[in-house]
Design a protein around this motif. Structure first.
Motif, short mmCIF file in Angstrom:
data_model
loop_
_atom_site.label_atom_id
_atom_site.label_comp_id
_atom_site.label_asym_id
_atom_site.label_seq_id
_atom_site.Cartn_x
_atom_site.Cartn_y
_atom_site.Cartn_z
N UNK A 1 0.83 -1.19 0.00
CA UNK A 1 0.00 0.00 0.00
C UNK A 1 0.88 1.26 0.00
N UNK A 2 2.01 1.21 0.70
CA UNK A 2 2.94 2.34 0.66
C UNK A 2 3.41 2.60 -0.76
N UNK A 3 3.72 1.54 -1.51
CA UNK A 3 4.16 1.71 -2.90
C UNK A 3 3.06 2.35 -3.75
N UNK A 4 1.83 1.90 -3.55
CA UNK A 4 0.71 2.45 -4.32
C UNK A 4 0.54 3.94 -4.04
N UNK A 5 0.65 4.35 -2.79
CA UNK A 5 0.45 5.76 -2.47
C UNK A 5 1.68 6.61 -2.78
N UNK A 6 2.86 6.00 -2.89
CA UNK A 6 4.01 6.74 -3.40
C UNK A 6 3.77 7.10 -4.86
N UNK A 7 3.22 6.17 -5.62
CA UNK A 7 2.89 6.44 -7.02
C UNK A 7 1.82 7.52 -7.11
N UNK A 8 0.79 7.43 -6.29
CA UNK A 8 -0.27 8.44 -6.24
C UNK A 8 0.33 9.81 -5.94
N UNK A 9 1.18 9.87 -4.92
CA UNK A 9 1.80 11.14 -4.52
C UNK A 9 2.64 11.72 -5.66
N UNK A 10 3.42 10.87 -6.33
CA UNK A 10 4.24 11.36 -7.44
C UNK A 10 3.38 11.86 -8.60
N UNK A 11 2.26 11.18 -8.86
CA UNK A 11 1.38 11.58 -9.95
C UNK A 11 0.70 12.92 -9.68
N UNK A 12 0.19 13.09 -8.47
CA UNK A 12 -0.62 14.27 -8.17
C UNK A 12 0.15 15.41 -7.50
N UNK A 13 1.27 15.11 -6.86
CA UNK A 13 1.98 16.14 -6.11
C UNK A 13 3.40 16.38 -6.62
N UNK A 14 3.85 15.57 -7.55
CA UNK A 14 5.19 15.71 -8.11
C UNK A 14 6.24 15.77 -7.00
N UNK A 15 6.20 14.78 -6.14
CA UNK A 15 7.16 14.71 -5.03
C UNK A 15 6.46 14.85 -3.70
N UNK A 16 7.22 15.13 -2.67
CA UNK A 16 6.67 15.24 -1.32
C UNK A 16 6.93 13.97 -0.53
N UNK A 17 6.15 13.78 0.50
CA UNK A 17 6.27 12.61 1.38
C UNK A 17 4.92 11.94 1.52
N UNK A 18 4.95 10.61 1.68
CA UNK A 18 3.71 9.89 1.96
C UNK A 18 4.03 8.68 2.82
N UNK A 19 3.07 8.30 3.65
CA UNK A 19 3.19 7.10 4.49
C UNK A 19 1.81 6.52 4.70
N UNK A 20 1.78 5.18 4.80
CA UNK A 20 0.54 4.48 5.08
C UNK A 20 0.77 3.60 6.31
N UNK A 21 -0.15 3.67 7.27
CA UNK A 21 -0.09 2.84 8.47
C UNK A 21 -1.42 2.12 8.61
N UNK A 22 -1.39 0.80 8.81
CA UNK A 22 -2.59 -0.01 8.97
C UNK A 22 -2.51 -0.78 10.27
N UNK A 23 -3.70 -1.07 10.87
CA UNK A 23 -3.74 -1.88 12.07
C UNK A 23 -5.02 -2.70 12.09
N UNK A 24 -4.94 -3.84 12.72
CA UNK A 24 -6.05 -4.77 12.86
C UNK A 24 -7.01 -4.23 13.92
N UNK A 25 -8.31 -4.34 13.65
CA UNK A 25 -9.28 -3.82 14.62
C UNK A 25 -9.76 -4.87 15.60
N UNK A 26 -10.10 -6.06 15.09
CA UNK A 26 -10.69 -7.04 16.01
C UNK A 26 -10.34 -8.49 15.67
N UNK A 27 -9.39 -8.71 14.81
CA UNK A 27 -8.98 -10.08 14.47
C UNK A 27 -9.92 -10.80 13.52
N UNK A 28 -10.93 -10.11 12.96
CA UNK A 28 -11.89 -10.75 12.05
C UNK A 28 -11.72 -10.29 10.61
N UNK A 29 -10.61 -9.63 10.31
CA UNK A 29 -10.41 -9.11 8.96
C UNK A 29 -10.75 -7.63 8.84
#
Length: 163
Positions: A1-29
């Motif tokens: 997902x970080x790779x996908x949003x790096x591409x998004x950032x480069x396409x729309x912002x021509x550089x900058x910084x981006x990060x994606x953080x994910x976490x499990x909510x309840x163990x059920x997906x």
């Protein structure tokens, strides 16, 4: 997902910084995450924070997205300096099919892209447009005052020359 949003950032912002953080909510997906994008230039800075909550139900998922954009603009010249800053927050919710876990990346990406585009348009048309209208109105008022002063001085000078 970080790779996908790096591409998004480069396409729309021509550089900058981006990060994606994910976490499990309840163990059920079900999970949540945050997508951060920052683009700083000499005249200002764009920060967007996308918080997403994903609830899966078989081959379908519910996506709740809250997006906040913080925009700051600076304009400085020799005579004056102008700073304009503010934030805009919007929420949306949608359902989409999920054939595999990797489909979440495309679903979230599409949702973030659409949501951010809408906020960008709102900022450009409504907020920045309104600010421009106000500044132009102030300038016109000052311009009319200046014209009035010039006419008054011309009349005074003409009167003295006639004597």
């Amino acid at each position: 997902m970080n790779d996908a949003f790096e591409t998004y950032r480069d396409m729309y912002f021509d550089g900058g910084l981006s990060s994606v953080y994910l976490w499990d909510l309840d163990g059920t997906g079900n999970f949540a995450g945050v997508i951060l994008v920052k683009k700083a230039v000499d005249d200002g800075c764009w920060d967007s924070v996308h918080v997403v909550e994903v609830s899966t139900h078989g081959r379908e998922a519910n996506y709740k997205l809250t997006t906040t954009v913080i925009l700051s603009l600076r304009d400085a010249d020799d005579k004056a300096s102008t700073n304009l800053a503010g934030s805009l927050t919007r929420q949306c919710e949608t359902n989409a099919s999920v054939a595999a876990n990797s489909a979440h990346i495309a679903n979230i990406g599409r949702l973030v892209e659409e949501h951010e585009r809408g906020i960008r348009n709102s900022l450009a048309e409504v907020y920045l447009g309104k600010t421009k209208d106000i500044l132009n109105e102030v300038r016109i008022i000052n311009g009319h005052g200046e014209e009035q002063r010039k006419r008054s001085l011309q009349q005074e000078l003409l009167g003295k020359l006639k004597r």
